[in-house]
Write an enzyme that holds these catalytic residues in place. Structure first.
Site, PDB file in Angstrom:
ATOM      1  N   THR A  15       1.026  -1.150   0.091  1.00  0.00           N
ATOM      2  CA  THR A  15       0.017  -0.135  -0.182  1.00  0.00           C
ATOM      3  C   THR A  15       0.884   1.377  -0.085  1.00  0.00           C
ATOM      4  O   THR A  15       0.499   2.150  -0.844  1.00  0.00           O
ATOM      5  CB  THR A  15      -0.660   0.174   1.240  1.00  0.00           C
ATOM      6  OG1 THR A  15      -1.990  -1.114   1.153  1.00  0.00           O
ATOM      7  CG2 THR A  15      -1.712   1.423   1.406  1.00  0.00           C
ATOM      8  N   SER A  64       1.912  -7.558  -0.567  1.00  0.00           N
ATOM      9  CA  SER A  64       2.436  -8.647   0.557  1.00  0.00           C
ATOM     10  C   SER A  64       1.595  -9.736   0.694  1.00  0.00           C
ATOM     11  O   SER A  64       2.095 -10.791   1.244  1.00  0.00           O
ATOM     12  CB  SER A  64       2.366  -7.818   1.775  1.00  0.00           C
ATOM     13  OG  SER A  64       1.318  -7.682   2.319  1.00  0.00           O
ATOM     14  N   THR A  98       0.942  -4.348   4.411  1.00  0.00           N
ATOM     15  CA  THR A  98       0.840  -4.658   5.959  1.00  0.00           C
ATOM     16  C   THR A  98       0.028  -5.903   5.962  1.00  0.00           C
ATOM     17  O   THR A  98       0.084  -6.280   7.018  1.00  0.00           O
ATOM     18  CB  THR A  98      -0.365  -3.420   6.500  1.00  0.00           C
ATOM     19  OG1 THR A  98      -1.375  -3.534   5.494  1.00  0.00           O
ATOM     20  CG2 THR A  98       0.310  -2.235   6.453  1.00  0.00           C
TER      21      THR A  98
END
Length: 331
Positions: A15, A64, A98
């Site tokens: 992000t 991720s 994240t």
């Protein structure tokens, strides 16, 4: 000659590197398909030059959700190379999505052998967002990575001005800026505007003082996570065993219990040589040791979340460790 500390920034996407379709696109920004490389991320935050001499290190511009063993090992080797190439390197910051940031951080916290701090940093809002949190997070991550007091604390996580230990931190909110928390123990310190302040140190073993070295490995043993819920049977456990799992971690009812059907399937798995580690889905507190668990040969994960217990178990199995109770008590 610069008198500022030298900090490398490895960019992995996520992000913090994403560009959405507008300043209010805070959820579906990945649909735009634009992810900045680390040089572009750094260029958007000129304030970084105020706190350190920055070495950009391109990696991969990926979400991720796509990061796992192969990327973990590559990041580990890049950190090794950076320290070898820059003897005066103060620290390393890694930008990361994240979703799995805490898992990458814990893997590195168990396997890094370098003396300098490694700080993982992400954002809850994309680079294109109104009031995005990425730039300040990145500046603070660099400040922490450059702080000599961050040495010897394993990998660290920095978001929302808070410094967290990799072992204990977890993502607790889908969208809020204060998402990363350490439920039982709280932050290690804070990156405030006037200074970086520290309040505690973790006691469990962590990088660079660990017994795990994965540099010569091509893969980690398969370890799966079995989630416990009312009425759960042994189907998933049987499938994991059939798929070649060497270990199974449960995300059990607090404080680590599973359904009777799961317990039977897990006992059968142990009889086939599969290691079973009991963890809790609660997100806080230790998994309890029970008479049935001990008699069945189960190991408890202490207060590790299931996803982190999985990483520790994989590394222990790869290292040929047999005293797993010691491992989960030490790390």
């Amino acid at each position: 000659m610069s008198t500022k500390p030298k900090v490398a920034i490895i960019g992995t996407g996520g992000t913090i590197s994403s560009v959405g379709r507008g300043p209010l696109d805070l959820i579906d920004y990945s649909a735009a398909g634009k992810v900045l490389d680390v040089n572009d991320v750094i260029a958007r935050v000129p304030e970084l030059a105020l706190v350190a001499e920055i070495i950009p290190v391109p990696f991969k511009a990926i979400a991720s959700t796509a990061i796992a063993w192969a990327e973990w090992k590559e990041l580990l080797l890049i950190c090794d190379r950076l320290v070898a190439e820059h003897p005066d390197l103060a620290g390393i910051a890694i930008t990361h999505g994240t979703a799995s940031l805490e898992e990458t951080a814990y893997f590195l916290s168990l396997t890094l052998k370098i003396p300098v701090p490694v700080v993982l940093v992400g954002a809850q809002r994309p680079a294109s967002a109104l009031a995005g949190d990425g730039p300040m997070n990145l500046v603070n991550a660099v400040r922490v990575a450059a702080d000599p007091r961050a040495r010897g604390l394993g990998a660290l996580v920095l978001l929302n001005d808070e410094i967290q230990a990799a072992r204990e931190v977890t993502k607790t909110s889908t969208l809020r800026l204060q998402t990363f928390r350490t439920p039982d123990f709280g932050v290690l310190g804070q990156a405030d505007a006037d200074e970086v302040v520290w309040y505690r140190k973790p006691l469990r073993r962590m990088a660079p003082d660990t017994e795990f070295d994965v540099r010569g490995l091509d893969a980690l043993p398969r370890v799966d996570v079995a989630y416990t819920y009312a009425g759960a049977d042994g189907t998933a456990i049987e499938a994991f065993v059939a798929a070649g799992a060497k270990g199974i971690v449960t995300a059990g009812f607090a404080p680590g219990f599973v359904t009777p059907a799961m317990a039977t399937a897990l006992e059968e798995a142990v009889a086939k040589g599969v290691v079973v580690v009991l963890s809790s889905r609660a997100g806080s507190g230790r998994a309890g040791k029970t008479t049935r668990g001990r008699n069945a040969g189960f190991v408890t994960a202490d207060n590790l979340t299931p996803q982190k217990a999985r990483i520790l178990l994989s590394l222990a199995l790869a290292a040929g460790v047999t005293d797993l109770e010691r491992i989960f008590a030490a790390y």
